[in-house]
Design a protein around this motif. Sequence first.
Motif, mmCIF file in Angstrom:
data_model
loop_
_atom_site.group_PDB
_atom_site.id
_atom_site.type_symbol
_atom_site.label_atom_id
_atom_site.label_comp_id
_atom_site.label_asym_id
_atom_site.label_seq_id
_atom_site.Cartn_x
_atom_site.Cartn_y
_atom_site.Cartn_z
ATOM 1 N N HIS A 38 0.870 -1.184 0.000
ATOM 2 C CA HIS A 38 0.000 0.000 0.000
ATOM 3 C C HIS A 38 0.901 1.225 0.000
ATOM 4 O O HIS A 38 1.812 1.333 0.807
ATOM 5 C CB HIS A 38 -0.942 0.001 1.202
ATOM 6 C CG HIS A 38 -2.061 -0.989 1.053
ATOM 7 N ND1 HIS A 38 -2.968 -1.263 2.043
ATOM 8 C CD2 HIS A 38 -2.413 -1.782 0.002
ATOM 9 C CE1 HIS A 38 -3.839 -2.172 1.615
ATOM 10 N NE2 HIS A 38 -3.517 -2.511 0.381
ATOM 11 N N GLU A 129 -5.821 -14.733 0.181
ATOM 12 C CA GLU A 129 -5.415 -14.675 1.593
ATOM 13 C C GLU A 129 -5.354 -16.067 2.213
ATOM 14 O O GLU A 129 -4.539 -16.333 3.090
ATOM 15 C CB GLU A 129 -6.398 -13.810 2.397
ATOM 16 C CG GLU A 129 -6.383 -12.323 2.053
ATOM 17 C CD GLU A 129 -7.262 -11.966 0.871
ATOM 18 O OE1 GLU A 129 -7.902 -12.883 0.281
ATOM 19 O OE2 GLU A 129 -7.322 -10.771 0.506
ATOM 20 N N HIS A 234 -11.774 1.983 -0.998
ATOM 21 C CA HIS A 234 -10.453 1.468 -1.394
ATOM 22 C C HIS A 234 -10.256 1.781 -2.879
ATOM 23 O O HIS A 234 -11.197 1.682 -3.673
ATOM 24 C CB HIS A 234 -10.475 -0.040 -1.143
ATOM 25 C CG HIS A 234 -9.162 -0.744 -1.350
ATOM 26 N ND1 HIS A 234 -8.594 -0.896 -2.589
ATOM 27 C CD2 HIS A 234 -8.324 -1.359 -0.486
ATOM 28 C CE1 HIS A 234 -7.453 -1.573 -2.461
ATOM 29 N NE2 HIS A 234 -7.277 -1.864 -1.188
ATOM 30 N N ARG A 236 -9.018 0.209 -5.344
ATOM 31 C CA ARG A 236 -9.380 -0.848 -6.307
ATOM 32 C C ARG A 236 -10.877 -0.789 -6.623
ATOM 33 O O ARG A 236 -11.290 -0.939 -7.770
ATOM 34 C CB ARG A 236 -8.995 -2.202 -5.713
ATOM 35 C CG ARG A 236 -9.965 -3.285 -6.034
ATOM 36 C CD ARG A 236 -9.771 -4.487 -5.151
ATOM 37 N NE ARG A 236 -9.117 -5.525 -5.875
ATOM 38 C CZ ARG A 236 -8.186 -6.323 -5.373
ATOM 39 N NH1 ARG A 236 -7.791 -6.189 -4.151
ATOM 40 N NH2 ARG A 236 -7.679 -7.267 -6.087
#
Length: 353
Positions: A38, A129, A234, A236
């Motif tokens: 980030h 994840e 966010h 994205r």
Amino acid sequence: MTICSVVGARPQFVKAAVVSHALKARGVREYLLHTGQHYDDDMSAVFFDELGIPAPERNLGIGSGSHAHQTAGMMAALEQAFLDLRPDRVLVYGDTNSTLAAALVAAKMHIPVDHVEAGLRSFNRHMPEEINRIVTDRLSHFCFCPTRTAMQHLASEGRTEGVHLTGDVMLDATRTFAERAATRRPLISLTRHEAGMFALATVHRAENTDEPGRLASIFDAFGRLDMPVVLPLHPRTRARLEDMDVPDNVDVIAPVPYLAMLTLTREAAYVLTDSGGLQKEALWLGTRCITLRDETEWTETTGGGWNQIVGADRDAILAGVSQAPRGPVPIFGAGSTDETPSEHISRLVAGND
Ligand code: UD1
């Protein structure tokens, strides 16, 4: 004792803030390495300023890319950093590509790697994840589990050695920073809405943002809620919204810093999210949660209906909102009573057990 803590994404800055503090109190020398996953100021720099985290020893500047490209770039840069800094141990957090990259490099360099937030499983291998968690747990020397459920997952995979129930460092962070947050800017200047009169939403998971049908259905549900929906977005997801109709009651705002997010979470009538951490923060701050995913790693949150796991279907989301109960919400993730999760982790990392 010298350790390298590797962070890269927003929630990792929050977790590292409380653990770094506890490590320092034990006299451990810590080098913080930021992979650069980030990199926007409001996704990164603002967290370091606000949470009082020392500037990273190095920012590896890797940034966005495909999973392979991003992870490989981080690995090459981390290998050099570990060669230069020669840590005794490496500490990694959560389940991002930064976590995986650091665990792989450390293990191959024979540096013990310890995993904070070990043992979580969604049992959905389509989530990047989930892959990151499984591999990181396998490679880790110490697995620091936030809950008993996480311990059980590792035990069922045959892993019991080096596994510790420490409690949840996010609970430390919420407790440490919620009070500070309360003294900051009044809510109304954050949202234009009164406390209790708005819903707070976040949407950023690939399984929602990269499936136009799911994203449209989520926004359709938001548009049918009888109150404004505050949506810190966010980057994205923002890119995906360009071709979509955003309902009039949805207030899209820039990503907010952690303290403001705690205030918004506490004051919202309910939270709608596909984040992992926000599900827990909502409950710890006494706010009902509607989770826009098909499963959760945080099964403790679902007891009593406090966290409704509804996926992306419009009607299921609306039903979740109407079924969420009211009243005091149970606290979980506290670990032992005589030390905080961060203190417990630092004691083990420092080898003072
Ligand atoms: C990552 C984690 C996710 C975690 C989230 C926390 C992985 C696989 N995913 O997701 O588990 O919940 O962080 O917030 O590691 N972007 C920017 N600026 C930034 C960062 C990202 O514009 O500062 C945009 C880029 O278009 C990028 C996209 O967001 O391609 C996705 O970023 P990425 O780091 O790949 O994953 P996250 O979705 O942030």
